[in-house]
Structures are given as structure tokens and as C-alpha cells.
Motif scaffolding. Structure first.
Motif, PDB file in Angstrom:
ATOM      1  N   GLU A 140       0.949  -1.238   0.034  1.00 32.93           N
ATOM      2  CA  GLU A 140      -0.079  -0.060  -0.102  1.00 32.93           C
ATOM      3  C   GLU A 140       0.944   1.228  -0.100  1.00 32.93           C
ATOM      4  O   GLU A 140       0.536   2.074  -0.594  1.00 32.93           O
ATOM      5  CB  GLU A 140      -0.884   0.089   1.287  1.00 32.93           C
ATOM      6  N   GLY A 141       2.079   1.139   0.984  1.00 29.50           N
ATOM      7  CA  GLY A 141       2.682   2.314   0.716  1.00 29.50           C
ATOM      8  C   GLY A 141       3.477   2.525  -0.526  1.00 29.50           C
ATOM      9  O   GLY A 141       3.795   3.690  -0.990  1.00 29.50           O
ATOM     10  N   ASP A 142       3.880   1.341  -1.068  1.00 29.97           N
ATOM     11  CA  ASP A 142       4.636   1.459  -2.176  1.00 29.97           C
ATOM     12  C   ASP A 142       3.631   1.906  -3.331  1.00 29.97           C
ATOM     13  O   ASP A 142       4.043   2.842  -4.357  1.00 29.97           O
ATOM     14  CB  ASP A 142       5.212   0.212  -2.817  1.00 29.97           C
ATOM     15  N   GLY A 143       2.388   1.510  -3.168  1.00 29.72           N
ATOM     16  CA  GLY A 143       1.492   1.973  -4.384  1.00 29.72           C
ATOM     17  C   GLY A 143       0.992   3.510  -4.381  1.00 29.72           C
ATOM     18  O   GLY A 143       0.857   4.155  -5.307  1.00 29.72           O
ATOM     19  N   GLN A 144       1.159   4.115  -3.043  1.00 29.90           N
ATOM     20  CA  GLN A 144       0.731   5.456  -2.766  1.00 29.90           C
ATOM     21  C   GLN A 144       1.923   6.330  -3.517  1.00 29.90           C
ATOM     22  O   GLN A 144       1.640   7.255  -4.129  1.00 29.90           O
ATOM     23  CB  GLN A 144       0.661   5.710  -1.385  1.00 29.90           C
ATOM     24  N   ARG A 145       3.034   5.977  -3.069  1.00 28.12           N
ATOM     25  CA  ARG A 145       4.302   6.583  -3.752  1.00 28.12           C
ATOM     26  C   ARG A 145       4.374   6.494  -5.025  1.00 28.12           C
ATOM     27  O   ARG A 145       4.459   7.460  -6.054  1.00 28.12           O
ATOM     28  CB  ARG A 145       5.472   6.270  -3.109  1.00 28.12           C
ATOM     29  N   TYR A 146       4.214   5.285  -5.579  1.00 30.68           N
ATOM     30  CA  TYR A 146       4.027   4.977  -7.091  1.00 30.68           C
ATOM     31  C   TYR A 146       2.964   5.655  -7.960  1.00 30.68           C
ATOM     32  O   TYR A 146       3.273   6.547  -8.860  1.00 30.68           O
ATOM     33  CB  TYR A 146       3.919   3.545  -7.435  1.00 30.68           C
TER      34      TYR A 146
ATOM     35  N   ARG B  79      -4.962   5.412 -18.328  1.00 30.68           N
ATOM     36  CA  ARG B  79      -4.057   4.333 -17.775  1.00 30.68           C
ATOM     37  C   ARG B  79      -3.739   4.256 -16.539  1.00 30.68           C
ATOM     38  O   ARG B  79      -3.967   3.306 -15.885  1.00 30.68           O
ATOM     39  CB  ARG B  79      -2.622   4.132 -18.601  1.00 30.68           C
ATOM     40  N   LEU B  80      -3.484   5.453 -15.870  1.00 36.26           N
ATOM     41  CA  LEU B  80      -3.061   5.696 -14.532  1.00 36.26           C
ATOM     42  C   LEU B  80      -4.367   5.275 -13.681  1.00 36.26           C
ATOM     43  O   LEU B  80      -4.359   4.374 -12.771  1.00 36.26           O
ATOM     44  CB  LEU B  80      -2.758   6.939 -14.328  1.00 36.26           C
ATOM     45  N   ASP B  81      -5.371   5.732 -14.296  1.00 35.31           N
ATOM     46  CA  ASP B  81      -6.944   5.780 -13.370  1.00 35.31           C
ATOM     47  C   ASP B  81      -7.276   4.213 -13.544  1.00 35.31           C
ATOM     48  O   ASP B  81      -7.705   3.538 -12.529  1.00 35.31           O
ATOM     49  CB  ASP B  81      -7.823   6.336 -14.317  1.00 35.31           C
ATOM     50  N   SER B  82      -7.011   3.464 -14.636  1.00 35.67           N
ATOM     51  CA  SER B  82      -7.279   2.103 -14.738  1.00 35.67           C
ATOM     52  C   SER B  82      -6.700   1.185 -13.879  1.00 35.67           C
ATOM     53  O   SER B  82      -6.818   0.507 -12.873  1.00 35.67           O
ATOM     54  CB  SER B  82      -7.038   1.539 -16.234  1.00 35.67           C
ATOM     55  N   VAL B  83      -5.152   1.439 -13.542  1.00 35.33           N
ATOM     56  CA  VAL B  83      -4.042   0.868 -12.484  1.00 35.33           C
ATOM     57  C   VAL B  83      -4.700   1.140 -11.274  1.00 35.33           C
ATOM     58  O   VAL B  83      -4.846   0.295 -10.393  1.00 35.33           O
ATOM     59  CB  VAL B  83      -2.965   1.118 -13.044  1.00 35.33           C
ATOM     60  N   LYS B  84      -4.962   2.427 -10.863  1.00 30.55           N
ATOM     61  CA  LYS B  84      -5.450   3.043  -9.614  1.00 30.55           C
ATOM     62  C   LYS B  84      -6.843   2.150  -9.048  1.00 30.55           C
ATOM     63  O   LYS B  84      -6.778   1.527  -8.295  1.00 30.55           O
ATOM     64  CB  LYS B  84      -5.588   4.097  -9.604  1.00 30.55           C
TER      65      LYS B  84
ATOM     66  N   SER C 259      -7.747  -0.818 -10.353  1.00 32.52           N
ATOM     67  CA  SER C 259      -7.292  -2.189 -10.149  1.00 32.52           C
ATOM     68  C   SER C 259      -6.566  -2.342  -8.619  1.00 32.52           C
ATOM     69  O   SER C 259      -7.034  -3.294  -7.943  1.00 32.52           O
ATOM     70  CB  SER C 259      -6.503  -2.394 -11.127  1.00 32.52           C
ATOM     71  N   PHE C 260      -5.998  -1.389  -8.341  1.00 34.11           N
ATOM     72  CA  PHE C 260      -5.184  -1.429  -7.076  1.00 34.11           C
ATOM     73  C   PHE C 260      -6.012  -1.264  -5.990  1.00 34.11           C
ATOM     74  O   PHE C 260      -6.106  -1.929  -5.014  1.00 34.11           O
ATOM     75  CB  PHE C 260      -4.191  -0.233  -6.975  1.00 34.11           C
ATOM     76  N   GLN C 261      -6.949  -0.284  -6.115  1.00 31.17           N
ATOM     77  CA  GLN C 261      -8.380  -0.010  -5.076  1.00 31.17           C
ATOM     78  C   GLN C 261      -8.989  -1.485  -4.995  1.00 31.17           C
ATOM     79  O   GLN C 261      -9.562  -1.836  -3.721  1.00 31.17           O
ATOM     80  CB  GLN C 261      -9.186   0.947  -5.473  1.00 31.17           C
ATOM     81  N   LYS C 262      -9.329  -2.334  -6.025  1.00 29.79           N
ATOM     82  CA  LYS C 262     -10.017  -3.563  -6.066  1.00 29.79           C
ATOM     83  C   LYS C 262      -9.229  -4.573  -5.022  1.00 29.79           C
ATOM     84  O   LYS C 262      -9.833  -5.338  -4.268  1.00 29.79           O
ATOM     85  CB  LYS C 262     -10.135  -4.225  -7.333  1.00 29.79           C
ATOM     86  N   VAL C 263      -7.832  -4.307  -5.147  1.00 32.36           N
ATOM     87  CA  VAL C 263      -6.866  -5.697  -4.439  1.00 32.36           C
ATOM     88  C   VAL C 263      -7.072  -4.975  -3.160  1.00 32.36           C
ATOM     89  O   VAL C 263      -7.138  -5.920  -2.117  1.00 32.36           O
ATOM     90  CB  VAL C 263      -5.409  -5.153  -4.979  1.00 32.36           C
ATOM     91  N   ASN C 264      -6.863  -3.772  -2.712  1.00 28.80           N
ATOM     92  CA  ASN C 264      -6.962  -3.296  -1.327  1.00 28.80           C
ATOM     93  C   ASN C 264      -8.373  -3.621  -0.668  1.00 28.80           C
ATOM     94  O   ASN C 264      -8.334  -4.088   0.675  1.00 28.80           O
ATOM     95  CB  ASN C 264      -6.785  -1.875  -1.283  1.00 28.80           C
ATOM     96  N   LYS C 265      -9.474  -3.325  -1.437  1.00 32.05           N
ATOM     97  CA  LYS C 265     -10.688  -3.760  -0.937  1.00 32.05           C
ATOM     98  C   LYS C 265     -10.795  -5.137  -0.722  1.00 32.05           C
ATOM     99  O   LYS C 265     -11.361  -5.758   0.452  1.00 32.05           O
ATOM    100  CB  LYS C 265     -11.988  -3.414  -1.954  1.00 32.05           C
ATOM    101  N   SER C 266     -10.610  -6.008  -1.499  1.00 37.76           N
ATOM    102  CA  SER C 266     -10.449  -7.732  -1.356  1.00 37.76           C
ATOM    103  C   SER C 266      -9.751  -7.895  -0.250  1.00 37.76           C
ATOM    104  O   SER C 266     -10.188  -8.762   0.798  1.00 37.76           O
ATOM    105  CB  SER C 266     -10.055  -8.360  -2.477  1.00 37.76           C
TER     106      SER C 266
END
Length: 180
Positions: free
Chosen positions: A66-72, A95-100, A102-109
């Protein structure tokens, strides 16, 4: 970022596997109707701390992700904001919004799994404590409904973990440097 997600996915798989091993040992104990219950109890009791340790390590790895994701994403957004060509900037932003997303889906799961995992771990520990001095057919029978509840809870934990793993794999593939 892809490496961080990959490491989090590997840890999550290990934790899911360890959870299955613990539940399998517990179910083996509750199915045993004769003979020495102590060996089956010891097998279950040995798995509980391994599951707790795996859960702790996965939680730590996910926090790093999550920390790496935020910085990325902050770095990526700054880069997108610096693109002068409007068309290219819009494409990069999509593209950035799409990856974000997906990342939010990971975090939610993962958050769902975490929320269901803690009471589940607590129940496993409580079952272990309840049986510690009563490894008898009657003692095992007394915890059987709690074991059935743990089996039920495991389905929800497992579903959330599998959803997170699927999304992590998609992100890992999407962010990896290898062309496909």
C-alpha cells in the motif's frame, strides 16, 4: 510496483495455504471418533501459531504494498501532469486511472479478507484453548459447532483472498516490464 504486488501475492498465497492446512488439521481432529485424539490435537495446535505468523507477515507485506502503491501513483500522477500533449496526457491519465482502480480492488478484497480473518484466527485460538486440557471425544464434540462455524467463515475469507489474488495477478501482469 509490480515487484511489491508480486511479493504481496506470494505472501497471501502462503497464508491461504497455511490457513487451509490449519483448518484441515482441525477437521481431521473433529472427524476422529476413536483412538488417540492427542496426536490429532497436537497436529492442529502446531498449525495455529504458523497461521498467526503467516497472517502477520502477510499484513506487513500488504502494508508495504500500500505504501509503495501510494508513492508509485503520486510519482506517476506528477509525470502525467507534466505531459504537454493533451491527447497523450489524457491517454496516460486513463491508464493511470485504470491501474489505480485495479489497485483499489486489491485493497478492498484484502481489507475484506483481513476483517474476516481476525475473528477467524481468534476462533481457531479459542478452539485450541478449549481443547488444550480436554482432548477427549466429549471435548471435541463440545467444540464441533465452533469448528463448523470456522469452516463457514473460511469460505468467506478464502473468497476474499482469491479475489485479491486474481486482481493482484492482473496488476502484476499489467505493470510487469515483459511484453506479451
Amino acid at each position: 510496483m509490480a515487484s511489491s504486488i508480486q511479493q504481496a501475492r506470494i505472501e497471501t498465497v502462503r497464508t491461504a495455504d497455511q490457513l487451509k492446512a490449519t483448518l484441515s488439521a482441525l477437521n481431521a481432529l473433529t472427524r476422529k471418533s476413536q483412538g488417540d485424539l492427542k496426536g490429532a490435537y497436537d497436529a492442529f495446535a502446531a498449525e495455529v501459531p504458523k497461521t498467526e505468523a503467516a497472517a502477520t507477515w502477510t499484513k506487513t507485506r500488504v502494508e508495504w504494498m500500500e505504501g509503495d502503491g501510494q508513492r508509485y501513483f503520486e510519482t506517476w500522477q506528477a509525470s502525467v501532469n507534466g505531459i504537454a500533449n493533451t491527447s497523450l496526457r489524457k491517454k496516460a491519465q486513463r491508464r493511470l486511472d485504470s491501474v489505480k482502480t485495479s489497485f483499489q480492488k486489491v485493497n478492498k478484497s484484502l481489507a475484506t479478507a483481513r476483517d474476516k480473518f481476525q475473528p477467524f484466527l481468534s476462533d481457531l485460538s479459542d478452539i485450541q484453548k478449549a481443547l488444550a486440557n480436554d482432548v477427549t471425544p466429549a471435548g471435541v464434540k463440545a467444540v464441533r459447532s465452533s469448528v463448523e462455524e470456522a469452516d463457514w467463515d473460511h469460505k468467506f475469507v478464502s473468497t476474499a483472498i482469491q479475489q485479491a489474488l486474481k486482481e493482484m495477478k492482473k496488476m502484476e501482469d499489467a505493470l510487469g516490464s515483459e511484453a506479451k
